[in-house]
Design a protein around this motif. Sequence first.
Motif, mmCIF file in Angstrom:
data_model
loop_
_atom_site.group_PDB
_atom_site.id
_atom_site.type_symbol
_atom_site.label_atom_id
_atom_site.label_comp_id
_atom_site.label_asym_id
_atom_site.label_seq_id
_atom_site.Cartn_x
_atom_site.Cartn_y
_atom_site.Cartn_z
ATOM 1 N N ARG A 651 0.733 -1.231 0.033
ATOM 2 C CA ARG A 651 0.114 0.013 0.116
ATOM 3 C C ARG A 651 0.946 1.418 -0.097
ATOM 4 O O ARG A 651 0.380 2.197 0.579
ATOM 5 N N GLU A 675 -4.606 4.645 -0.043
ATOM 6 C CA GLU A 675 -4.284 3.301 -0.045
ATOM 7 C C GLU A 675 -5.137 2.527 1.255
ATOM 8 O O GLU A 675 -5.099 1.470 1.408
ATOM 9 N N TYR A 679 -9.315 -1.192 4.203
ATOM 10 C CA TYR A 679 -8.101 -1.582 4.930
ATOM 11 C C TYR A 679 -8.804 -2.692 6.044
ATOM 12 O O TYR A 679 -7.867 -3.834 6.130
#
Length: 717
Positions: A651, A675, A679
């Motif tokens: 990431r 990014e 998650y």
Amino acid sequence: MVATRLGLAAVRNIGVMAHIDAGKTTTTERILYYTGVSYRIGEVHDGAAVMDFLKQERERGITITAAATTCHWTVDGADHAITLIDTPGHVDFTVEVERCLRVLDGAVTVFDGVAGVEPQSETVWRQADRYGVPRICFVNKLDRAGADFAGCVRMIADRLGAVPLVVQLPIGSEAGFTGVVDLVGMRALVWPGEAGPGEAYDVVPVPDELAEEAARMRAALLDTLAEHDERFMELYLGGGEPSEEQVHAAIRALTLASGASGDVTITPVLCGTAFRNKGVQPLLDAIVRYLPSPLDAGEVEGEPAGPGARAGAVVRRGPSDDQPLAALAFKIVTDPHLGRLAFVRIYSGRLETGGTVLNPVKGVRERIGKIYRVHAASREEIGAAGAGDIVAVMGLKRTVTGETLCAASDPVVLEPMDFPAPVIEVAVEPRSRRDQDRLATAIQRLAEEDPSFRVHTSEETGQTVIGGMGELHLEVLVDRMREEYRVEAAVGRPRVAYRETIRRAVPAAEVLFRKQNGGKGHYAKVRIAVEPIEPDDRAEGGGDAAYEFVNRVTGGRIPKDFIPSVDAGCQEAMQFGVLAGYELTGVRVILLDGDFHTEDSSEWAFRTAGAMAFKEAVAQASPVLLEPVMAVEVITPAEYMGEVIGDVNARRGQVRALGERSGARTIDALVPLSEMFGYIGSLRSATSGRGAYTMRFHSYAEVPDAVAAKVIRAAGG
């Protein structure tokens, strides 16, 4: 007025701050119960906490907005008034902590006895350092499996750089936690096995098995006091055992001095388990004994305002009703029954219902409608308030967060507050014309309440785009629009709030703006230079790291009345960058030269010319895209460490440190926000559901070329 009735020395204005789930609101609810404000304890997990009164707070079991109340506590036979503000622990609402710490005199930092010092603990601690707020620590949840009081104390020293003054030791651990050893009085405070609310503790001798450790820890406490307090050192080395009163006085002196100096933070450390009703009463004693009154906090500094004010001069206001009024509005809320309310901290002077005050920032007079003492969602009307009071005021129509209220006869501007720019955005599209009107009302009121909430209209799509500090922040804002303002709207996917900046200086960019509009002409000529602002490179007299304007025009080439218009035009152009339309930051504009026409020049013409010259200069200054980078801490079982680190690297993350906490492994990394969407799902999958993470904004960094090209294409750049 609480402050006047008791005297300022008996007043404590404090906040409770912590990482999310450290038990901050649970501790606050016990404080309200033991001080007689509440007759039953509201539990967070039941959605019944008094201080979490918003519907979104009760549904989610978290604190979203800071709530205030006033309670009383008696120590050594003297009554004390405590104005208590419960602040959010989630990183998305850290601005609430920021503005509360700006006006509070002291704070209680709550730590999870198992997790210790967590990322948001560090954030709020640094905020308190910035404002010089003295604080005490309460290590909570010592009844939980894995609780480690000594480990938590070490983390306070290592991670926060503080000097912990351990004034209590836990008796027992985990399910066997029964009370604390008071190291100042060398006695044990023991609660009944399952302490119910309101049950008093028993004062007994120190248990034999803890006698040796208690003696050692008391000696360490006295040594630390002597090391940092010369008067106590003379007393200590002079022989004889210091009395309890002398030890309390030394702890108080060092706690207050650490807030004032900012060089080193010396903080008393207490312990307990708020959920099990153990340790809260001694915490209240410590709040009164060690945290400052408005008198201890001393004078507040500001700048003179109004005609004849001398730049750079300092005005001081002391905590007294007899001095001219100086107050700061630190929070705006919209009450469903009372309308717009401003939360105000009064540093000096008096506020009275029906009186008139000056807002020197806007140069307007405001009339005080009504004044309220606040208890979470309820209000108690009072006729006046004085120095040291924190109250809600109705009738302030123009005043917003961070602005000063003062006496018109003696104007002063107190230091304002700085709020971070949003890092995440979402597009909101109303479903009907009625919803469009409601959306405008909702945005206006929410923006007044929350300085970290920003709004703009997309040039490409015409959509309304709202920005905030994280996904949860935006989710709560949209939820409030629907619930409180009945706005039906389509909401887009969250997207990153990129920024643009420049990487090289452009010595000159010149624009001649000439336009004939019917019989009236418009004329302005502007020549500017632009250059990047480095973090440690500020203009004369300080300045801002995001934007600076420097005027170097001489000889009347541009009339003085038109120079602010050039500045305004440049700031207007800053809102939309040349690469992808994102807001620019880190740009210094230098006005070099220009020309005007005696009849056709105007403020509008120079503002337009300034904006055009700015865009032309920035286009030549190697513009680049910036992205928000988050400080991420991942907690994972050791066996999944490799996979988690690999995912962080994939990431575009940079691992800064690896550590261990309560038998698990921690990974400290910097990862671009773009990014981090989704998650949590990846982490749970990689760790069989056993991993967890927290993140907070760290900084803006330049976007790699390949990623920047995609962002610019997506924005139509």
